[in-house]
Design a protein around this motif. Structure first.
Motif, PDB file in Angstrom:
ATOM      1  N   THR A   1      37.003  47.730  35.534  1.00 34.90           N
ATOM      2  CA  THR A   1      37.842  47.353  34.394  1.00 34.90           C
ATOM      3  C   THR A   1      38.667  48.537  33.913  1.00 34.90           C
ATOM      4  O   THR A   1      39.871  48.404  33.654  1.00 34.90           O
ATOM      5  CB  THR A   1      36.977  46.804  33.237  1.00 34.90           C
ATOM      6  OG1 THR A   1      36.205  45.703  33.718  1.00 34.90           O
ATOM      7  CG2 THR A   1      37.850  46.324  32.088  1.00 34.90           C
TER       8      THR A   1
ATOM      9  N   LYS B   1      39.698  51.151  35.597  1.00 35.06           N
ATOM     10  CA  LYS B   1      40.767  51.445  36.557  1.00 35.06           C
ATOM     11  C   LYS B   1      41.869  50.395  36.485  1.00 35.06           C
ATOM     12  O   LYS B   1      43.054  50.714  36.545  1.00 35.06           O
ATOM     13  CB  LYS B   1      40.201  51.520  37.979  1.00 35.06           C
ATOM     14  CG  LYS B   1      39.415  52.776  38.238  1.00 35.06           C
ATOM     15  CD  LYS B   1      38.915  52.829  39.666  1.00 35.06           C
ATOM     16  CE  LYS B   1      38.110  54.089  39.897  1.00 35.06           C
ATOM     17  NZ  LYS B   1      37.631  54.179  41.275  1.00 35.06           N
ATOM     18  N   ILE B   2      41.487  49.134  36.377  1.00 35.22           N
ATOM     19  CA  ILE B   2      42.481  48.057  36.323  1.00 35.22           C
ATOM     20  C   ILE B   2      43.313  48.157  35.051  1.00 35.22           C
ATOM     21  O   ILE B   2      44.542  48.021  35.092  1.00 35.22           O
ATOM     22  CB  ILE B   2      41.796  46.684  36.465  1.00 35.22           C
ATOM     23  CG1 ILE B   2      41.271  46.519  37.892  1.00 35.22           C
ATOM     24  CG2 ILE B   2      42.746  45.554  36.089  1.00 35.22           C
ATOM     25  CD1 ILE B   2      40.311  45.360  38.092  1.00 35.22           C
TER      26      ILE B   2
ATOM     27  N   ARG C   1      45.700  51.179  35.405  1.00 31.85           N
ATOM     28  CA  ARG C   1      46.820  50.883  36.313  1.00 31.85           C
ATOM     29  C   ARG C   1      47.753  49.831  35.732  1.00 31.85           C
ATOM     30  O   ARG C   1      48.966  49.903  35.917  1.00 31.85           O
ATOM     31  CB  ARG C   1      46.291  50.449  37.685  1.00 31.85           C
ATOM     32  CG  ARG C   1      45.678  51.639  38.439  1.00 31.85           C
ATOM     33  CD  ARG C   1      45.446  51.368  39.876  1.00 31.85           C
ATOM     34  NE  ARG C   1      46.682  51.062  40.585  1.00 31.85           N
ATOM     35  CZ  ARG C   1      46.710  50.494  41.788  1.00 31.85           C
ATOM     36  NH1 ARG C   1      45.583  50.178  42.403  1.00 31.85           N
ATOM     37  NH2 ARG C   1      47.864  50.237  42.376  1.00 31.85           N
ATOM     38  N   THR C   2      47.202  48.841  35.024  1.00 29.37           N
ATOM     39  CA  THR C   2      48.031  47.822  34.381  1.00 29.37           C
ATOM     40  C   THR C   2      48.962  48.471  33.373  1.00 29.37           C
ATOM     41  O   THR C   2      50.170  48.195  33.363  1.00 29.37           O
ATOM     42  CB  THR C   2      47.149  46.767  33.690  1.00 29.37           C
ATOM     43  OG1 THR C   2      46.335  46.119  34.666  1.00 29.37           O
ATOM     44  CG2 THR C   2      47.998  45.724  32.967  1.00 29.37           C
TER      45      THR C   2
ATOM     46  N   VAL D   1      37.973  38.866  38.250  1.00 27.81           N
ATOM     47  CA  VAL D   1      38.801  39.649  37.343  1.00 27.81           C
ATOM     48  C   VAL D   1      39.787  38.667  36.738  1.00 27.81           C
ATOM     49  O   VAL D   1      40.430  37.905  37.468  1.00 27.81           O
ATOM     50  CB  VAL D   1      39.573  40.759  38.077  1.00 27.81           C
ATOM     51  CG1 VAL D   1      40.389  41.580  37.091  1.00 27.81           C
ATOM     52  CG2 VAL D   1      38.632  41.640  38.893  1.00 27.81           C
TER      53      VAL D   1
ATOM     54  N   TRP E   1      50.817  42.009  39.344  1.00 19.87           N
ATOM     55  CA  TRP E   1      49.576  42.443  38.728  1.00 19.87           C
ATOM     56  C   TRP E   1      48.374  42.039  39.594  1.00 19.87           C
ATOM     57  O   TRP E   1      47.483  42.840  39.834  1.00 19.87           O
ATOM     58  CB  TRP E   1      49.456  41.863  37.320  1.00 19.87           C
ATOM     59  CG  TRP E   1      48.192  42.239  36.624  1.00 19.87           C
ATOM     60  CD1 TRP E   1      47.925  43.423  36.002  1.00 19.87           C
ATOM     61  CD2 TRP E   1      47.016  41.434  36.493  1.00 19.87           C
ATOM     62  NE1 TRP E   1      46.650  43.398  35.488  1.00 19.87           N
ATOM     63  CE2 TRP E   1      46.070  42.189  35.771  1.00 19.87           C
ATOM     64  CE3 TRP E   1      46.670  40.143  36.900  1.00 19.87           C
ATOM     65  CZ2 TRP E   1      44.801  41.704  35.463  1.00 19.87           C
ATOM     66  CZ3 TRP E   1      45.410  39.670  36.584  1.00 19.87           C
ATOM     67  CH2 TRP E   1      44.489  40.434  35.872  1.00 19.87           C
TER      68      TRP E   1
ATOM     69  N   VAL F   1      45.326  44.247  41.225  1.00 19.79           N
ATOM     70  CA  VAL F   1      43.942  43.952  40.858  1.00 19.79           C
ATOM     71  C   VAL F   1      43.104  43.636  42.097  1.00 19.79           C
ATOM     72  O   VAL F   1      41.958  44.085  42.211  1.00 19.79           O
ATOM     73  CB  VAL F   1      43.881  42.801  39.841  1.00 19.79           C
ATOM     74  CG1 VAL F   1      42.457  42.339  39.611  1.00 19.79           C
ATOM     75  CG2 VAL F   1      44.522  43.232  38.526  1.00 19.79           C
TER      76      VAL F   1
ATOM     77  N   GLU G   1      42.119  46.837  43.691  1.00 22.18           N
ATOM     78  CA  GLU G   1      41.057  47.509  42.928  1.00 22.18           C
ATOM     79  C   GLU G   1      39.723  46.796  43.090  1.00 22.18           C
ATOM     80  O   GLU G   1      38.678  47.443  43.192  1.00 22.18           O
ATOM     81  CB  GLU G   1      41.428  47.628  41.453  1.00 22.18           C
ATOM     82  CG  GLU G   1      42.494  48.650  41.167  1.00 22.18           C
ATOM     83  CD  GLU G   1      42.109  50.077  41.569  1.00 22.18           C
ATOM     84  OE1 GLU G   1      40.913  50.436  41.527  1.00 22.18           O
ATOM     85  OE2 GLU G   1      43.020  50.836  41.931  1.00 22.18           O
TER      86      GLU G   1
ATOM     87  N   VAL H   1      40.956  36.833  41.444  1.00 15.04           N
ATOM     88  CA  VAL H   1      41.804  37.282  40.345  1.00 15.04           C
ATOM     89  C   VAL H   1      42.393  36.033  39.704  1.00 15.04           C
ATOM     90  O   VAL H   1      42.962  35.181  40.397  1.00 15.04           O
ATOM     91  CB  VAL H   1      42.935  38.208  40.840  1.00 15.04           C
ATOM     92  CG1 VAL H   1      43.796  38.679  39.674  1.00 15.04           C
ATOM     93  CG2 VAL H   1      42.367  39.385  41.619  1.00 15.04           C
TER      94      VAL H   1
END
Length: 165
Positions: free
Chosen positions: A58, A60-61, A64-65, A96, A111, A115, A118, A141
Motif C-alpha cells: 500500500t 509503495k502504491i 507511486r500514485t 488492490v 493507474w 498497481v 507493484e 486491481v
C-alpha cells in the motif's frame, strides 16, 4: 471493461503481454476475481504476514500514485482512505482497490498497470523470502464506487524466482 493477463516473471517483472507474447494471453487462467473475493479482502486480516505485505504494498502504491499526479490528472494527495490492499485467503489472491472516482478511463487503466506491477512484485518478493509458506500467487486491481466495482487487471504469477523487487 475488464482486462486479464497472465504473468510470466522475468527480470523486469513484466507480463507476457508486455513482451508481445500473445500465446500466454488467457492460458492457464483458471481464476477470475469477483465480488465474493473482494468482499473477503475487505475483511481486516489478523495474519501478521498479510498485514506486513499489505502495508508495504500500500505504501509503495500510494507513493507511486501520488508521483503520477500529473499523468492521472489530479493534484490531490491520495492515501489509505482512497487506496487499499488486502487478501482473499480462499483464492490465494491479493486485491488492490481504489475508491477514488475522479479518474477517466485512460487514467484508471494507467493507474491499474502500475498497481499490477507493484502487486506482482509484492507477491513475488514475499514468495521468495518466506519459502513455501506464502500461499498468494494471484492479484486483482479494482475500482469501487457507489454503483459497484470494476475489476480492471488481474493475473496469476506463474514463476516467482526471477521477479525483482
Amino acid at each position: 471493461m475488464t482486462w486479464q493477463e497472465d504473468f510470466v516473471a522475468d527480470a523486469q517483472c513484466r507480463s507476457a503481454l508486455e513482451d508481445g507474447t500473445d500465446a500466454a494471453y488467457g492460458t492457464g487462467q483458471d481464476w477470475e476475481p469477483d465480488e465474493n473475493g473482494l468482499g473477503e479482502a475487505m475483511i481486516p486480516s489478523t495474519d501478521g504476514t498479510e498485514i506486513r505485505v499489505a502495508d508495504r504494498a500500500t505504501a509503495k502504491i500510494i507513493e507511486r500514485t501520488n508521483a503520477m499526479g500529473e499523468t492521472l490528472g489530479t493534484d490531490q494527495t491520495l492515501g489509505h482512505d482512497e487506496i487499499k490492499v488486502s487478501f482473499d485467503p480462499g483464492h490465494s489472491a491479493m486485491y488492490v482497490w481504489s475508491e477514488y472516482l475522479m479518474w477517466n478511463q485512460g487514467q484508471i487503466e494507467t493507474w491499474a498497470d502500475m498497481v499490477a506491477d507493484e502487486a506482482r512484485r509484492a507477491l513475488a518478493h514475499e514468495g521468495q523470502t518466506s519459502g513455501d509458506g506464502w500461499p498468494y500467487t494471484r492479484y486483482a486491481v479494482a475500482e469501487i464506487g457507489g454503483s459497484g466495482y470494476l475489476m480492471i487487471r488481474w493475473g496469476t504469477l506463474t514463476s516467482q524466482s526471477d521477479c525483482s523487487t
